[in-house]
Design a protein around this motif. Structure first.
Motif, PDB file in Angstrom:
ATOM      1  N   THR A 157      -9.233  16.249  -4.665  1.00  0.00           N
ATOM      2  CA  THR A 157      -9.301  16.086  -6.118  1.00  0.00           C
ATOM      3  C   THR A 157      -8.049  15.387  -6.621  1.00  0.00           C
ATOM      4  O   THR A 157      -7.030  15.355  -5.930  1.00  0.00           O
ATOM      5  N   PRO A 158      -8.082  14.866  -7.846  1.00  0.00           N
ATOM      6  CA  PRO A 158      -6.871  14.282  -8.421  1.00  0.00           C
ATOM      7  C   PRO A 158      -5.983  15.325  -9.104  1.00  0.00           C
ATOM      8  O   PRO A 158      -4.934  14.988  -9.624  1.00  0.00           O
ATOM      9  N   TYR A 159      -6.399  16.607  -9.100  1.00  0.00           N
ATOM     10  CA  TYR A 159      -5.663  17.671  -9.789  1.00  0.00           C
ATOM     11  C   TYR A 159      -4.851  18.473  -8.779  1.00  0.00           C
ATOM     12  O   TYR A 159      -5.415  19.104  -7.890  1.00  0.00           O
ATOM     13  N   TYR A 160      -3.531  18.473  -8.938  1.00  0.00           N
ATOM     14  CA  TYR A 160      -2.628  19.164  -8.018  1.00  0.00           C
ATOM     15  C   TYR A 160      -1.957  20.328  -8.741  1.00  0.00           C
ATOM     16  O   TYR A 160      -1.185  20.118  -9.681  1.00  0.00           O
ATOM     17  N   VAL A 161      -2.272  21.543  -8.293  1.00  0.00           N
ATOM     18  CA  VAL A 161      -1.696  22.745  -8.891  1.00  0.00           C
ATOM     19  C   VAL A 161      -0.316  22.975  -8.285  1.00  0.00           C
ATOM     20  O   VAL A 161      -0.143  22.938  -7.068  1.00  0.00           O
ATOM     21  N   ASP A 162       0.684  23.203  -9.172  1.00  0.00           N
ATOM     22  CA  ASP A 162       2.047  23.422  -8.679  1.00  0.00           C
ATOM     23  C   ASP A 162       2.626  24.776  -9.051  1.00  0.00           C
ATOM     24  O   ASP A 162       3.723  25.117  -8.608  1.00  0.00           O
ATOM     25  N   LEU A 204       0.829  -1.202   0.000  1.00  0.00           N
ATOM     26  CA  LEU A 204       0.000   0.000   0.000  1.00  0.00           C
ATOM     27  C   LEU A 204       0.869   1.260   0.000  1.00  0.00           C
ATOM     28  O   LEU A 204       0.579   2.223  -0.709  1.00  0.00           O
ATOM     29  N   SER A 205       1.946   1.246   0.763  1.00  0.00           N
ATOM     30  CA  SER A 205       2.866   2.393   0.791  1.00  0.00           C
ATOM     31  C   SER A 205       3.498   2.613  -0.574  1.00  0.00           C
ATOM     32  O   SER A 205       3.591   3.752  -1.042  1.00  0.00           O
ATOM     33  N   PHE A 206       3.942   1.558  -1.222  1.00  0.00           N
ATOM     34  CA  PHE A 206       4.547   1.676  -2.549  1.00  0.00           C
ATOM     35  C   PHE A 206       3.530   2.170  -3.567  1.00  0.00           C
ATOM     36  O   PHE A 206       3.828   3.040  -4.388  1.00  0.00           O
ATOM     37  N   TYR A 207       2.300   1.643  -3.522  1.00  0.00           N
ATOM     38  CA  TYR A 207       1.250   2.075  -4.430  1.00  0.00           C
ATOM     39  C   TYR A 207       0.934   3.559  -4.240  1.00  0.00           C
ATOM     40  O   TYR A 207       0.782   4.302  -5.207  1.00  0.00           O
ATOM     41  N   THR A 208       0.830   4.003  -2.987  1.00  0.00           N
ATOM     42  CA  THR A 208       0.558   5.419  -2.705  1.00  0.00           C
ATOM     43  C   THR A 208       1.682   6.293  -3.223  1.00  0.00           C
ATOM     44  O   THR A 208       1.443   7.341  -3.832  1.00  0.00           O
ATOM     45  N   TRP A 209       2.917   5.899  -2.985  1.00  0.00           N
ATOM     46  CA  TRP A 209       4.068   6.667  -3.478  1.00  0.00           C
ATOM     47  C   TRP A 209       4.023   6.756  -5.004  1.00  0.00           C
ATOM     48  O   TRP A 209       4.234   7.818  -5.576  1.00  0.00           O
ATOM     49  N   LEU A 210       3.735   5.645  -5.647  1.00  0.00           N
ATOM     50  CA  LEU A 210       3.669   5.616  -7.105  1.00  0.00           C
ATOM     51  C   LEU A 210       2.541   6.513  -7.625  1.00  0.00           C
ATOM     52  O   LEU A 210       2.729   7.257  -8.592  1.00  0.00           O
ATOM     53  N   ALA A 211       1.373   6.482  -6.983  1.00  0.00           N
ATOM     54  CA  ALA A 211       0.247   7.315  -7.411  1.00  0.00           C
ATOM     55  C   ALA A 211       0.544   8.798  -7.234  1.00  0.00           C
ATOM     56  O   ALA A 211       0.128   9.623  -8.044  1.00  0.00           O
ATOM     57  N   LEU A 212       1.285   9.159  -6.185  1.00  0.00           N
ATOM     58  CA  LEU A 212       1.601  10.563  -5.935  1.00  0.00           C
ATOM     59  C   LEU A 212       2.738  11.088  -6.807  1.00  0.00           C
ATOM     60  O   LEU A 212       2.817  12.283  -7.067  1.00  0.00           O
ATOM     61  N   HIS A 242      -3.158  13.093 -10.797  1.00  0.00           N
ATOM     62  CA  HIS A 242      -2.708  11.840 -10.191  1.00  0.00           C
ATOM     63  C   HIS A 242      -3.934  10.999  -9.879  1.00  0.00           C
ATOM     64  O   HIS A 242      -4.699  11.323  -8.973  1.00  0.00           O
ATOM     65  N   ARG A 243      -4.120   9.922 -10.612  1.00  0.00           N
ATOM     66  CA  ARG A 243      -5.292   9.058 -10.421  1.00  0.00           C
ATOM     67  C   ARG A 243      -4.979   7.928  -9.450  1.00  0.00           C
ATOM     68  O   ARG A 243      -3.851   7.467  -9.355  1.00  0.00           O
ATOM     69  N   GLY A 244      -6.004   7.492  -8.738  1.00  0.00           N
ATOM     70  CA  GLY A 244      -5.901   6.310  -7.896  1.00  0.00           C
ATOM     71  C   GLY A 244      -5.274   6.523  -6.540  1.00  0.00           C
ATOM     72  O   GLY A 244      -4.844   5.563  -5.916  1.00  0.00           O
TER      73      GLY A 244
END
Length: 131
Positions: free
Chosen positions: A119-124, A29-37, A108-110
């Motif tokens: 939201t999946p939309y991250y403003v940078d 789960l940690s690896f999946y979260t890191w990958l999604a972010l 970033h989905r998922g």
């Protein structure tokens, strides 16, 4: 080997099985979260009027905003919701409510929890547009 030795061996094996059964899903789960972010699905720019920007959440506080996008006057605008994770961008957006802006975002989905944003939309990055 006596009964006490056998019980000790069984307890040791069960302890190992329980540790592995808990640790492996947590690591996955940690690896999946890191990958999604860190892996973005899409990125681009949006422009419009910054209608709302606020800090939200009960347990995990996140910076959330609304961008009103209007193509033609007298037509209802499209509202685009976004999240900000960087403090410098959040401070800049906080001063631009009600003004036309151009935002750069990554999608970033998922992501498995809303603690990273609603939201999946991250403003940078943000820049003000002249009216």
């Amino acid at each position: 080997m006596g009964v006490s030795g056998l019980i000790s061996t069984i307890r040791g094996r069960w302890r190992t099985i329980i540790i592995v059964a808990v640790a492996v899903p947590l690591l996955l789960l940690s690896f999946y979260t890191w990958l999604a972010l860190h892996g973005d699905y899409s990125s681009g720019y949006r422009s419009g009027t910054l209608q709302k920007f606020s800090r939200k959440g009960w347990l995990c506080k996140t910076e959330e905003g609304e961008l009103w996008q209007s193509v033609v006057s007298n037509v209802a605008p499209t509202i685009w919701y976004f999240t900000v994770r960087e403090e410098a961008v959040a401070r800049a957006l906080d001063t631009m409510v009600g003004r036309p802006v151009r935002l750069h975002y990554t999608e970033h989905r998922g992501i498995p929890t809303s603690c990273f944003g609603d939201t999946p939309y991250y403003v940078d990055s943000v820049s003000a547009l002249t009216e």
